[in-house]
Design an enzyme around this catalytic site. Sequence first.
Site, mmCIF file in Angstrom:
data_model
loop_
_atom_site.group_PDB
_atom_site.id
_atom_site.type_symbol
_atom_site.label_atom_id
_atom_site.label_comp_id
_atom_site.label_asym_id
_atom_site.label_seq_id
_atom_site.Cartn_x
_atom_site.Cartn_y
_atom_site.Cartn_z
ATOM 1 N N SER A 135 20.438 49.837 3.594
ATOM 2 C CA SER A 135 19.413 50.841 3.302
ATOM 3 C C SER A 135 20.126 52.107 2.849
ATOM 4 C CB SER A 135 18.594 51.096 4.575
ATOM 5 O OG SER A 135 17.722 52.183 4.378
ATOM 6 N N LYS A 161 18.245 48.455 -0.482
ATOM 7 C CA LYS A 161 16.978 49.191 -0.347
ATOM 8 C C LYS A 161 17.248 50.664 -0.617
ATOM 9 C CE LYS A 161 14.744 50.617 4.011
ATOM 10 N NZ LYS A 161 14.191 50.085 5.265
ATOM 11 N N LYS A 163 15.794 54.588 -0.627
ATOM 12 C CA LYS A 163 14.771 55.522 -0.163
ATOM 13 C C LYS A 163 14.247 56.285 -1.369
ATOM 14 C CE LYS A 163 15.055 54.755 4.287
ATOM 15 N NZ LYS A 163 13.898 54.335 5.096
ATOM 16 N N ASP A 188 11.833 52.132 -0.241
ATOM 17 C CA ASP A 188 11.142 52.516 0.992
ATOM 18 C C ASP A 188 10.729 53.985 0.872
ATOM 19 O OD1 ASP A 188 10.188 52.926 3.531
ATOM 20 O OD2 ASP A 188 12.052 52.392 4.573
ATOM 21 N N GLU A 213 8.266 49.194 0.360
ATOM 22 C CA GLU A 213 8.055 49.401 1.794
ATOM 23 C C GLU A 213 7.287 50.700 2.064
ATOM 24 O OE1 GLU A 213 11.739 48.897 3.894
ATOM 25 O OE2 GLU A 213 10.971 49.777 5.753
ATOM 26 N N ASP A 238 5.856 48.944 7.389
ATOM 27 C CA ASP A 238 6.816 49.355 8.421
ATOM 28 C C ASP A 238 6.062 50.235 9.426
ATOM 29 O OD1 ASP A 238 8.748 50.705 9.949
ATOM 30 O OD2 ASP A 238 10.085 51.146 8.300
ATOM 31 N N LYS A 262 10.417 46.146 13.750
ATOM 32 C CA LYS A 262 11.396 46.932 14.500
ATOM 33 C C LYS A 262 11.049 46.785 15.973
ATOM 34 C CE LYS A 262 12.468 50.312 10.935
ATOM 35 N NZ LYS A 262 12.125 51.615 10.356
ATOM 36 N N GLY A 290 15.961 48.481 10.607
ATOM 37 C CA GLY A 290 16.999 49.185 11.361
ATOM 38 C C GLY A 290 16.611 50.629 11.568
ATOM 39 N N LEU A 292 19.351 52.976 12.249
ATOM 40 C CA LEU A 292 20.695 53.536 12.385
ATOM 41 C C LEU A 292 21.242 53.299 13.792
ATOM 42 C CD1 LEU A 292 19.696 56.969 10.760
ATOM 43 C CD2 LEU A 292 20.728 55.052 9.541
#
Length: 372
Positions: A135, A161, A163, A188, A213, A238, A262, A290, A292
């Site tokens: 990501s 992915k 952002k 995302d 996403e 998400d 998640k 995830g 982080l």
Amino acid sequence: MRLEGIELREVTAHLKFRFETSFGVEQDLRKVLLTLHTEGVEGYGEATSGLSPGYSYETNETVWDTLKHHIIPHVLGRDFSTPAQLLAALSPVRGHNMAVATLETAFWDASAKAAGVPLWVLLGGSRTEHPVGASLGIQESTEKTVETALKHAEQGYKRLKFKIKPGWDVAPLRAVREALPDMPLTVDANSAYSLTDARVFQQLDELGLEYIEQPLAHDDLIDHAQLQRLLATPLCLDESIHSPEDARKGLQLGSGRVINIKVGRVRGHLLARRTHDVALSFGAPVWCGGMLEFGIGRAHNLHLSSLPGFTLPGDTASASRYWDEDIVEPVLDAVDGIQKIPDGPGLGVTLKHDLIDQLTLRHEMFSAEASR
Ligand code: OSB
Ligand code: MG
């Protein structure tokens, strides 16, 4: 298993890179870790919350406070034989899924250790390795975005992915698509757009993305369904999914065709597994998101990804991508985009206690004896 003691710790965490999303920039993080002491075995949990409520209303502060005042008092000194029993005892806690999951996941780890099996076996998984993606945060320029993309593709990640946020979407993604014509790519938005931005997504629709996403509001399913009808690219939910029921409603309404699971967002492994089962019954693929994570959270994510519906690469990238030194051994690094799911009882990792002590900002121990 009797819950003899619960230990909370907040530790500092410095990310190796600046991580910009539509909701902010993160680099100096903090993490809440939980150790569950039961007869003879310890279980470990890691909260998926962050410092600010940009992704979810939960923060490290609310997780700590909710565990201390509203979760631990319900369960300390009590005996539970299954995660379902533990969750039932926590039914008075509405929401605060990340706080509940921090304890629930530690309970699964302890249960698997007590049974002498890897966590993925107890969860009912079947795969022992898992393909992962990376990501990538918002970069300062299109050139930098392409450079970062090429670097991670070279490292073997199976999906990239990106952002995005309003004003930073179609142009950088077009450039990446040109540079990597065959690479599985996703974006995302972390809820940064509304239906009036449909045109942006129709342009992204031409780039052959695997999915888009959470483009719309964090609590929305209705507008996502309307947007999905305009696009060939699947939407992936998400932020909107907090339970198996949310997944059912989203898939029934056509709000998306893919679910990001998640563990913290859905209250722990038991409900993550049920969310997976719901998606599977709709024929919708899932993948493990995830936040982080440090090694404890990363290991939990990998064990969950052993379930058969996790057919898409997860965000569970190499630990060394994030941290100079992680808090567990072995280091959870992917080789050629494949993470091995640790074997050995429970999470299959050991804690580096000295390092954790050095990183600790606060520590509190709750013990059954003391609370009697
Ligand atoms: O939306 O998936 C997200 C990180 C923090 C909050 C939300 C998200 C993310 C990521 C990072 O995308 C995934 C990772 O590399 O752990
Ligand atoms: Mg996301």
